[in-house]
Design an enzyme around this catalytic site. Structure first.
Site, PDB file in Angstrom:
ATOM      1  N   LYS A   1       0.867  -1.179   0.000  1.00  0.00           N
ATOM      2  CA  LYS A   1       0.000   0.000   0.000  1.00  0.00           C
ATOM      3  C   LYS A   1       0.907   1.233   0.000  1.00  0.00           C
ATOM      4  CE  LYS A   1      -3.934   1.993   2.583  1.00  0.00           C
ATOM      5  NZ  LYS A   1      -4.858   1.796   3.727  1.00  0.00           N
TER       6      LYS A   1
ATOM      7  N   SER B   1      -9.664   2.054   2.884  1.00  0.00           N
ATOM      8  CA  SER B   1      -8.751   2.781   2.033  1.00  0.00           C
ATOM      9  C   SER B   1      -7.751   1.905   1.295  1.00  0.00           C
ATOM     10  CB  SER B   1      -7.987   3.808   2.877  1.00  0.00           C
ATOM     11  OG  SER B   1      -7.164   3.149   3.833  1.00  0.00           O
TER      12      SER B   1
ATOM     13  N   SER C   1      -9.975  -0.257   7.044  1.00  0.00           N
ATOM     14  CA  SER C   1      -9.364  -0.102   5.718  1.00  0.00           C
ATOM     15  C   SER C   1      -8.717  -1.346   5.136  1.00  0.00           C
ATOM     16  CB  SER C   1      -8.339   1.030   5.731  1.00  0.00           C
ATOM     17  OG  SER C   1      -8.999   2.271   5.770  1.00  0.00           O
TER      18      SER C   1
END
Lengths: 95, 482, 485
Positions: free
Chosen positions: C78, C153, C177
């Site tokens: 990420k 997210s 997330s």
């Protein structure tokens, strides 16, 4: 409680966020709808409850006092927007 | 109207740790800009603080020395504001739960009295970097070497009533942190900085007047001048019908005046909240015990001991205990010569003048404590007179010998105590001043007493100061009274 | 089976048996990313050269006799994990030019065991969002329906794994997330106990809630990855100095006697009833495996959203103050003074949602409101923690839906942030309390994946992975792939 436009301007200033005149009404409305959500907290009875800042309620670990860092100025300043003579440049600071 | 001044001080002492409070960067003063600024100090995204144990230990040491309550659970908080010398956009500090709570410090005033000053709290925080204002095409340069240096902010109660008291307090704090070995006290390098909160009120009034804060005054002399200037400014303002505004002011030593820093003041809302990257610091009893064990004898304890053990006056004891180095020097001299009073006189007299003249600190003294002790021994056993001793002292300072004995030997300064030798020398002196001898013998008691000094002076001159003054006096009297 | 369909565990076996090399696998996946990702936008940066170098190095290590399940295993990070020499953008214009000068601990640890990183994954800007629509690099599409959001997210991580571009990835979870995008894309994702995975180098959103963790297709793969991500880190004061459990070893424990709690508040109004039904089917399956079920209550659930939307923005408003255009990141053109430098750099560098949360947080901490908002929220936080503490006296794991609804249409909730915030209802309590949580596939509603969430007491990641693994031995939801990928 609903935020006034002037309060939104004050918050934006504290957070150093430039606000467009045109964005203001929309920003104010959105913030007010979020605050409406948040204000639901006020109905909760929290008498006698201690605030919880950290989930695990652990204590701080202390580091030995030893110098472990070396000079990496060139590498760190390679990504800086404006440097001169090893200094970071900003618009004149007035004291 | 009679005015009373109220002063409270915030002193920032840089703790003399090797590394920064939240990172492993060095804290050395004077390095090339930004060469001691690590990822953490630069607030690179994703970096996190880890607390330096030594900074905590030093803060606790200070707390114990001022007999304060120690924050057994103390908490770091973020003070949020934007400034280019503050890389994270917040200063990690302590707010509701400081490491050191209420304590006090006794200060000696010039009139010989002792005053107790309350200390509200002392907390740990990180220093900011520096903005350099020399012109970079209309820009300022930021050096973050200092960012993250541990500070102990020591906040006093508004207990001081004059600039002199304020200076005495700062000096006492200065001495204390140096005694404790937690701060080098170098004010020129900013290791100890002082913010002064000053207000005035009509004498007898209980409520405080509105205060102004004078930021960053960095010498004892400037503290006194800045406060006195500010007191006068406030009194003039009020007497002219004006009002003191609560604000931050800056002292300008070149103009000897304070001026408002309104620009920085505007509507600060620091939004303190507990720092989520740091956990509460818990101090266990055994940690406190270990720090307690490590405490040296403190200035006030030393002062009291010097009085009781050596019979020194409060004044002498205070002066000699004012700095750790001074006290250590004095005690070494005392040990070497076994005479505390002579040691005190020499340290506060000849030695202090010599240091002042050369602008040196006691630890840089050209005459060591052993040398001075050896010198005093020779005064005590009559090898030399007090006057010759000053000559020997100067010779030692000039490096003309390793010990007093060596100087005395080499320069032939040993006192003459052989009565025969003194007598023949006196005979010569009297013969050379026959007319004065006649006059003396013809005079009354009062006049004789005045003239006697003349003969002593001639005799000492003839012996180049080496004749034992006591013997000279005695033998001279015998010969003149004949 | 083609390489891209293999799980991490399959890959580990294949690499050990020399069925293919790490380099071959990496080349194949890089080709797939190049071919398919334009539809998804799951990668912000593909680090092709570095990936091939790492793959070759892994092959060399293996040739030299080294073993290790993740040696040569392809993953991606990420884009909030700092990667030295590689742009780490947090999906923000603010950090579009930020070449991180150091590695996050998670990145270091995974590199050390031989993982090959193929690049940096798209996300909501500064991890603020649950739809992956707030990225400066554009929204990520859900491989199950390209007109829908993948969740956020960690939406890039989820989409890339679901589309079989990579077998596993790192994510971060501040309010759901990892778990929410895992649920919306048919993956298994784990948010560990707060303090289990180092936050050093993981760009902060809300420091007391953020926690890194793995996303993959199976619980077994999550166990593999977490075993190498977790562990004490002296650089993170909130990292816990406690040994890491052998997560793989706990996978095969039988579930007989497992006490599963069903909080009634998780099945109330707002939950899509078809999701509710899917969750109850999971419960039936677990019963067959020997679990017992108990109805429980987490009475403060409904207060979690308001408390979360004070605490997270408050911490964020302070954490994001460092982005000031001075030392790195976006700086506006020709600032006329300091204030202009700050205000314009930040106004230009941050997107709308980030600005919104900074302003909410600034307000919540400001003079006069601190007690009413911040302190109040922290008290509610304790109530929520207390709810879990009492619940875990009675049950071993808590089970419920991960999300109230399946993936929604792109743009559907972007104009109404409050509607999007409400989607976090089931996930944020784990962050407020700091307990571990896992989401795994539980079926489909109208062809869209449904996730079931499992919560456990502190440091019982092993238990969560065990339950999920056992469930995955008797079901095949997790093996379903979106058509076209």
């Amino acid at each position: 409680m609903a935020l006034e436009r002037s309060e939104v301007e004050k918050i934006a200033h504290l957070a150093r966020l430039g606000l467009d005149e045109a964005e203001l009404p929309h920003t104010t409305a959105t913030l007010n709808s979020i605050l409406g959500l948040i204000d639901q907290m006020q109905a909760v009875n929290t008498d006698g409850i201690e605030p919880l800042a950290h989930p695990l309620e652990a204590v701080q670990r202390l580091r030995a006092d030893a110098v472990t860092e070396t000079n990496q100025r060139a590498a760190y300043q390679a990504i800086a927007p404006a440097v001169e003579n090893g200094l970071y440049l900003v618009p004149k600071v007035i004291e | 109207m009679q005015w009373e001044t109220v002063i409270g001080l915030e002193i920032h002492a840089q703790l003399s740790t090797q590394s920064k409070i939240f990172s492993g960067s060095a804290t050395t003063f004077g390095a090339e800009p930004n060469t001691q600024a690590s990822l953490v100090d630069l607030a690179m995204p994703g970096t996190l603080p880890v607390l330096n144990q030594e900074a905590v230990r030093m803060a606790v040491k200070f707390g114990l020395a001022i007999e304060a309550e120690i924050g057994r659970t103390n908490v770091f908080a973020r003070k949020n504001y934007f400034y280019p010398d503050l890389p994270k956009g917040y200063q990690t500090s302590q707010m509701d739960h400081p490491v050191v709570g209420k304590g006090h410090l006794d200060i000696s005033l010039e009139d010989g009295t002792i005053k107790r000053v309350g200390i509200t709290r002392a907390h740990l925080e990180e220093d900011a970097g520096k903005s350099l204002h020399e012109d970079f095409h209309g820009m300022s340069g930021i050096d973050l070497n200092r960012a993250g240096t541990p500070l102990l902010e020591i906040v006093s109660e508004p207990d001081m009533r004059s600039a002199k008291e304020a200076v005495a307090y700062v000096k006492a704090i200065h001495a204390l942190v140096r005694y404790l070995g937690i701060c080098d006290g170098n004010m020129a390098e900013g290791s100890l900085r002082c913010d002064c909160n000053v207000s005035v009120r009509p004498k007898g009034q209980e409520a405080f007047g509105t205060r102004a804060e004078i930021k960053n005054v960095n010498s004892f002399r400037f503290i006194e001048k800045a406060i006195n200037h500010e007191i006068q400014r406030q009194i003039d303002l009020i007497e002219d019908g004006g009002k003191v505004v609560q604000e931050t002011r800056l002292y300008d030593p070149s103009k000897d005046e304070t001026r408002s820093m309104r620009g920085k003041e505007e509507a600060n809302d620091y939004r303190y909240f507990p720092c989520p990257d740091l956990l509460p610091v818990r101090l266990e009893e055994d940690f406190l015990d270990a720090v307690r064990q490590s405490l040296p004898e403190l200035p006030t304890q030393k002062r009291d001991r010097f009085q009781s053990q050596f019979g020194l006056s409060v004044y002498d004891a205070s002066v000699l205990s004012a700095s750790r180095e001074m006290a250590e020097y004095f005690e070494q001299v005392q040990q070497a010569c076994g005479d505390a009073k002579l040691a005190a006189n020499w340290v506060m007299g000849e030695l202090s003048s010599l240091l002042n003249k050369d602008g040196l600190e006691i630890e840089q003294s050209l005459v060591s404590a052993e040398q001075l002790g050896g010198l005093i021994l020779r005064i005590k056993d009559n090898t030399i007179s007090g006057k010759i001793a000053k000559t020997v002292f100067e010779a030692l300072a000039a490096g003309k010998g390793a010990t007093a004995d060596e100087v005395i030997e080499k320069e032939g300064l040993k006192q003459v105590t052989d009565s025969g030798a003194i007598e023949s020398m006196l005979d010569e002196v009297l013969a050379a001043n026959a007319a004065q001898v006649e006059q003396y013998r013809a005079s009354d008691e009062a006049k004789r007493a005045k003239m006697f000094g003349f003969f002593v002076g001639q005799a000492m001159k003839a012996s180049k100061g080496k004749a034992n003054p006591g013997q000279v006096n005695e033998l001279l009297k015998q010969k003149l009274e004949g | 089976m083609s390489m891209h369909n293999l799980t991490l565990s399959d890959i580990a076996r294949a690499l050990a048996e020399k069925t293919f090399s790490a380099e071959e696998l990496t080349r194949s996946l890089l080709g797939r990313i190049q071919q398919l990702d334009p539809q998804l936008n799951s990668f912000i940066t593909v680090t092709e050269a570095q990936a091939l170098a790492q793959a070759k190095a892994a092959d060399a290590r293996r040739a030299a006799g080294e073993t290790g399940a993740l040696l040569g295993a392809p993953i991606a990070h990420k884009d909030l994990f700092c990667t030295q020499g590689v742009r780490t953008s947090c999906a923000s214009k603010m950090l579009d030019n930020f070449i991180a000068p150091y590695n996050a601990t998670v990145v270091e640890k995974l590199a050390a065991v031989g993982c090959v990183s193929l690049g940096k994954l798209n996300m909501d800007e500064f991890a603020m969002g649950s739809a992956n629509e707030s990225s400066h690099y554009g929204p990520v599409k859900n491989p199950w329906d390209l007109t829908r959001v993948p969740g956020g997210s960690s939406g890039g991580s989820a989409a890339a794994i679901a589309a079989r571009l990579i077998p596993a990835a790192t994510g971060s979870d501040t309010g759901g997330s990892i778990r929410q995008p895992a649920a919306l894309t048919n993956l298994t994702g784990l948010k560990p106990t707060y303090g289990r995975v180092s936050r050093w180098g993981m760009i902060a959103y809300a420091s007391s809630l953020d926690q890194g963790g793995p996303l993959a297709r199976t619980a077994e793969d999550c166990a593999l990855l977490l075993g190498s991500m977790a562990g004490f880190d002296p650089k993170d004061s909130t990292s816990v100095d406690q040994p890491v459990d052998d997560y793989l070893a706990s996978l095969n424990q039988p579930l007989s006697g497992l006490r599963v709690g069903l909080p009634k508040e998780y099945f109330g109004a707002g939950l899509d009833s078809r999701i509710g039904a899917a969750i109850l089917a999971v419960v039936e399956e677990l019963k067959k495996l020997g679990a017992t079920v108990k109805d429980i209550s987490l009475p403060n659930l409904q207060h979690a959203i308001p408390a979360y939307y004070v605490i997270a923005p408050a911490e964020a408003s302070s954490n994001l103050s460092r982005f000031d255009g001075v030392r790195y990141g976006h700086r506006c053109d020709s600032p006329v003074n300091l204030e202009d430098l700050y205000k314009r750099s930040r106004a230009e560098g941050f997107g709308a949602e980030v600005k919104r949360r900074i302003m909410v947080g600034t307000y919540a901490l400001s003079a006069g409101y601190y007690d009413a908002y911040y302190i109040k929220a922290q008290k509610i936080r304790r109530l929520i923690k207390n709810d879990f503490v009492s619940a875990f006296n009675e049950v071993d794991v808590i089970l419920g839906p991960t999300t109230p609804n399946p993936a929604w249409k792109l743009g559907e909730k972007s104009s109404d942030p409050v509607a999007a915030y409400l989607e976090d209802i089931y996930t944020i309590t784990a962050n407020l309390a700091g307990i571990p949580g896992l989401s795994m596939p539980a079926g489909f509603v109208d062809g869209l994946p449904v996730g079931v969430q499992l919560l456990a007491p502190y440091f019982q990641e092993g238990r969560l992975l065990n339950v999920a693994h056992q469930y995955q031995q008797v079901t095949d939801w997790h093996t379903q792939a979106p058509s076209g990928f």
